[in-house]
Design an enzyme around this catalytic site. Structure first.
Site, PDB file in Angstrom:
ATOM      1  N   HIS A 114      44.330  71.947  24.950  1.00 52.99           N
ATOM      2  CA  HIS A 114      44.058  72.768  26.129  1.00 52.99           C
ATOM      3  C   HIS A 114      42.852  72.280  26.932  1.00 52.99           C
ATOM      4  O   HIS A 114      42.624  72.735  28.049  1.00 52.99           O
ATOM      5  CB  HIS A 114      43.901  74.245  25.745  1.00 52.99           C
TER       6      HIS A 114
ATOM      7  N   SER B 214      35.207  73.706  22.688  1.00 55.46           N
ATOM      8  CA  SER B 214      36.595  73.329  22.431  1.00 55.46           C
ATOM      9  C   SER B 214      36.727  71.837  22.182  1.00 55.46           C
ATOM     10  O   SER B 214      36.294  71.027  22.998  1.00 55.46           O
ATOM     11  CB  SER B 214      37.469  73.697  23.629  1.00 55.46           C
TER      12      SER B 214
ATOM     13  N   ASP C  59      47.654  72.425  19.333  1.00 59.37           N
ATOM     14  CA  ASP C  59      46.470  72.318  20.189  1.00 59.37           C
ATOM     15  C   ASP C  59      45.607  71.106  19.833  1.00 59.37           C
ATOM     16  O   ASP C  59      44.382  71.168  19.829  1.00 59.37           O
ATOM     17  CB  ASP C  59      45.630  73.590  20.114  1.00 59.37           C
TER      18      ASP C  59
END
Length: 423
Positions: free
Chosen positions: A159, A266, A189
């Protein structure tokens, strides 16, 4: 960083499904009508249980720009790294820090307000002196990643780079490179980015299967754009299912940590006390503290190999929606006079829905079946069945033992490749 919004009264296990977003083209109208009542009944049952799950994805740290405008005394620590070096966190940072990178991405998005201001009727009503609103905007994101190969291969979250027009990678020493996305897998992911460089510092990958709650956890990344931020805590739990975390569409058993992570972390590494990467930081729970989640590095290793080799990842699917069968669920179903099914077993996985023309459909699975074994392994919850499917390559046999109306049946199914638009 994905932010998950949860509100659970008890064990969060709604329609945990192996293949949650099947292509709608597979559902013809007649079959949708067939399942309308059963799903309504089950929906009421689940609603009565007070179970709600909602998940939101928040990109790492985005701005939109308009182009025209520790151990107790009774139980001493057995971690040699901390016993021999009280400054072990500093040692880990010195060892790994130069391999952690910042990833900047840009993507073009449609401006939702443009159509309103450009509508001739709106312009006529309010006059033609309305401000010109661009039809597109540039979205800029900041995430993290870590170098796994000295020749420039970098692991991050899917993402962070999905849909990006440009990807830029900045090293700790300030050098910046244009990044190329080698592949991204939204189901887990995980993504791989490559830069044209060599002789780079690279991390060492650990073994996430050996993790135990209470072990040290160190996170390095770029939260909210603050480069090379270090936080630490412990491994709070392992094996948190995607459904428990609030992301049932993904196929990951997450590591839970209380090491503070935030948007921008992230794709950054979660490390053990020896400086080995044990996970990829990926999600937090909204309005909570000390609830962060990471993708186990063993899962990422498997996905990375496929992404580097082929640029994509294939996932098997059956085409079912399912519910972990518990004594409570059994009682609720059997006590409802309007329930279309009755359940005799108190353990296993209840099939709620079967998609038309899916492997489950052609293999003989029906709504109301209870799966109790997969490849001779006892199945007690939806996560175990999902893992059994994931471990079966598309086209290979998956042996299922099911209970149907008091009878035991053995079925052989052949999972197919999950369609790309099913995620």
């Amino acid at each position: 960083m994905k932010i998950v919004n949860q509100d659970f009264e008890h064990d969060p296990h709604p329609l945990a499904d192996v293949d949650s977003n099947l292509p709608t083209s597979q559902l013809d109208q007649s079959q949708q009508n067939t399942w309308k009542k059963p799903l309504t009944y089950l929906g009421l049952i689940l609603a009565g249980a007070g179970i709600t799950v909602a998940s939101l994805r928040l990109q790492p740290h985005f701005q939109v720009l308009q182009p025209s405008l520790p151990a107790t005394a009774s139980q001493p620590s057995v971690n040699l790294a901390t016993d021999s070096n009280p400054n072990f966190i500093t040692a880990v940072v010195n060892q790994v820090g130069s391999a952690v990178v910042r990833i900047d991405s840009t993507r073009t998005i449609k401006n939702p307000n443009a159509a309103i201001f450009n509508d001739p009727l709106i312009q006529q009503f309010f006059g033609y002196n309305l401000p010109k609103v661009p039809s597109q905007e540039i979205e800029r994101g900041i995430g993290s990643g870590f170098i796994i190969d000295s020749n420039g291969e970098i692991l991050t979250n899917a993402h962070v780079v999905n849909g990006a027009d440009t990807v830029s990678v900045t090293l700790k020493d300030g050098r910046s490179f244009k990044g190329k996305v080698m592949g991204a897998d939204p189901v887990t992911d995980v993504a791989v980015v490559r830069i044209q460089a060599d002789n780079l510092s690279a991390v060492k990958l650990g073994d996430s299967n050996k993790l135990q709650p209470g072990a040290w956890a160190i996170a390095i990344g770029n939260p909210l754009g603050l480069d090379n931020t270090v936080t630490h805590g412990i491994i709070s739990a392992t094996g948190r299912s995607s459904t428990q975390v609030g992301m049932p569409n993904e196929r990951v058993d997450y590591i839970q940590t209380d090491a503070p992570i935030n948007p921008g972390n992230s794709g950054g590494p979660l490390l053990n006390a020896s400086g080995q990467v044990i996970g990829i930081n990926t999600a937090i729970i909204q309005n909570s503290q000390g609830l962060g989640f990471a993708i186990p590095i063993n899962t990422a290793k498997k996905i990375t190999t496929q992404l580097i080799t082929t640029g994509k990842v294939t996932h098997p699917y059956l085409g079912i929606q399912m519910l972990t069968l518990t004594p409570e669920v059994k009682e609720q179903i059997n006590s409802d006079p309007n329930s279309p099914i009755t359940v005799e077993e108190s353990q296993g996985v209840l099939i709620v829905k079967v998609a038309p023309k899916s492997p489950a459909n052609t293999g003989g699975i029906r709504a109301g079946d209870v799966i109790v074994k997969a490849n001779n392994q006892t199945i007690t919850n939806a996560e175990e069945l999902q893992q059994a499917v994931e471990n079966t390559s598309a086209g290979n046999n998956l042996q299922l033992k099911i209970l149907r109306n008091g009878e035991t049946l053995n079925l052989n199914l052949r999972p197919k490749v999950l369609p790309a638009n099913a995620k």
